[in-house]
Scaffold this active site. Structure first.
Site, PDB file in Angstrom:
ATOM      1  N   ASP A 128      28.789  49.146  -8.587  1.00  0.00           N
ATOM      2  CA  ASP A 128      27.891  49.450  -7.464  1.00  0.00           C
ATOM      3  C   ASP A 128      28.660  49.847  -6.205  1.00  0.00           C
ATOM      4  O   ASP A 128      29.885  49.730  -6.138  1.00  0.00           O
ATOM      5  CB  ASP A 128      26.987  48.234  -7.186  1.00  0.00           C
ATOM      6  N   HIS A 156      21.415  37.998  -9.088  1.00  0.00           N
ATOM      7  CA  HIS A 156      21.626  39.438  -9.298  1.00  0.00           C
ATOM      8  C   HIS A 156      22.964  39.697  -9.967  1.00  0.00           C
ATOM      9  O   HIS A 156      23.915  38.928  -9.814  1.00  0.00           O
ATOM     10  CB  HIS A 156      21.455  40.239  -7.995  1.00  0.00           C
ATOM     11  N   GLU A 178      18.676  43.344  -7.952  1.00  0.00           N
ATOM     12  CA  GLU A 178      18.027  42.203  -7.303  1.00  0.00           C
ATOM     13  C   GLU A 178      16.832  41.721  -8.131  1.00  0.00           C
ATOM     14  O   GLU A 178      16.347  42.446  -9.008  1.00  0.00           O
ATOM     15  CB  GLU A 178      17.547  42.627  -5.905  1.00  0.00           C
ATOM     16  N   ASN A 208      21.060  34.667  -5.977  1.00  0.00           N
ATOM     17  CA  ASN A 208      19.698  34.839  -6.482  1.00  0.00           C
ATOM     18  C   ASN A 208      19.686  35.369  -7.921  1.00  0.00           C
ATOM     19  O   ASN A 208      18.652  35.804  -8.411  1.00  0.00           O
ATOM     20  CB  ASN A 208      18.901  35.770  -5.565  1.00  0.00           C
TER      21      ASN A 208
HETATM   22  C1  GLP Z   1      27.820  41.274  -4.421  1.00  0.00           C
HETATM   23  C2  GLP Z   1      28.164  42.203  -5.583  1.00  0.00           C
HETATM   24  C3  GLP Z   1      28.018  41.505  -6.914  1.00  0.00           C
HETATM   25  C4  GLP Z   1      28.727  40.174  -6.867  1.00  0.00           C
HETATM   26  C5  GLP Z   1      28.095  39.289  -5.820  1.00  0.00           C
HETATM   27  C6  GLP Z   1      28.715  37.898  -5.753  1.00  0.00           C
HETATM   28  O1  GLP Z   1      26.482  41.222  -4.114  1.00  0.00           O
HETATM   29  N1  GLP Z   1      27.384  43.397  -5.606  1.00  0.00           N
HETATM   30  O2  GLP Z   1      28.557  42.336  -7.938  1.00  0.00           O
HETATM   31  O3  GLP Z   1      28.658  39.560  -8.120  1.00  0.00           O
HETATM   32  O4  GLP Z   1      28.277  39.934  -4.570  1.00  0.00           O
HETATM   33  O5  GLP Z   1      29.852  37.912  -4.964  1.00  0.00           O
HETATM   34  P1  GLP Z   1      30.922  36.761  -4.903  1.00  0.00           P
HETATM   35  O6  GLP Z   1      31.742  36.899  -6.150  1.00  0.00           O
HETATM   36  O7  GLP Z   1      31.718  37.051  -3.666  1.00  0.00           O
HETATM   37  O8  GLP Z   1      30.192  35.482  -4.838  1.00  0.00           O
END
Ligand code: GLP
Length: 236
Positions: free
Chosen positions: A62, A130, A135, A128
């Protein structure tokens, strides 16, 4: 869906990096990459290894809409900083956040995903539930699309920005159907803030309210979770 208990992110990173290394020794791979703090130790281990990605392809999940590649908050910049500058791939693909023509970005990305089926997909998970930026409410048959970020995601990710207002409101993301096409998936989740999502993922129903729950139907998923993330599970 199998899950492995790890000590911390660093431990998860070591285990996941060694799996990637083993496969790259056998063949040139297509590696699905993720951003966020969870996969950083994986990248640190890959950098330290003698792994050679120069014949492999990477495809990121993404990107924020509206950020160009030079923006330090863009996922392009993140990947360059954490991996690509040290371990270049033959070709690395990330949705073009600077292109506001969503149809064009989506079409281009779908062509790339068709051309390069993903061998290993690395995932983190949002609080949440995702994955990528899919989402809650995203259909399971979704493919690459533009999505409005949930408020909780904007809040969780504002730590990387100067304030909440500067967090982009939209992102381009692979869809859940794209992620499910990966041959093998590694998901890393550490810390208490991830425990409700991990409980729902392992013990809950398959529902678009928790996008990651679709992974229950994938034949080859391994979760790497620590005590904090596992703290709400019935069986630890
Ligand atoms: C973002 C990314 C996700 C990731 C999430 C969790 O929203 N788009 O791909 O998994 O953050 O991030 P973290 O690993 O910093 O908790």
């Amino acid at each position: 869906m199998e899950w492995i208990k790890v000590k911390n992110l660093e431990h998860a990173g070591k285990l996941v990096a060694s799996q990637i290394e083993a496969l790259v020794k056998q063949k040139n791979i297509v590696l699905g990459l993720a951003t966020g703090s969870s996969p950083i130790p994986v990248y640190d281990y890959l950098i330290k290894s003698d792994i050679d990605f120069s014949n492999s392809i990477s495809i990121n999940l993404d990107e924020y809409v509206g950020l160009n590649q030079q923006d330090p908050q863009s996922y392009y910049y993140f990947m360059h900083q954490h991996l690509f500058q040290f371990k270049p791939f033959k070709k690395s693909y990330i949705p073009d956040g600077s292109n506001l023509n969503a149809e064009e970005v989506i079409h281009e990305y779908e062509e790339i995903l068709k051309q390069y089926p993903i061998d290993i997909q690395l995932l983190g998970i949002g609080r949440n539930g995702h994955i990528g930026f899919n989402e809650p409410g995203t259909p399971f048959n979704s493919r690459t699309h533009k999505i409005a970020l949930a408020d909780s995601t904007i809040e969780a990710n504002q730590r990387f920005f100067t304030n909440k207002e500067s967090v982009p409101r939209f992102a381009y993301t692979m869809g859940l159907a794209n992620i499910m096409q990966a041959k093998q998936i590694f998901l890393i989740a550490c810390g208490k803030s991830k425990s409700p999502a991990i409980k729902a993922l392992i013990e809950g129903d398959i529902t678009t309210d928790l996008p990651a729950s679709i992974l229950q139907t994938h034949p080859n998923v391994t979760l790497y979770i620590d005590d904090g993330a596992a703290s709400l599970l019935n069986q630890v």
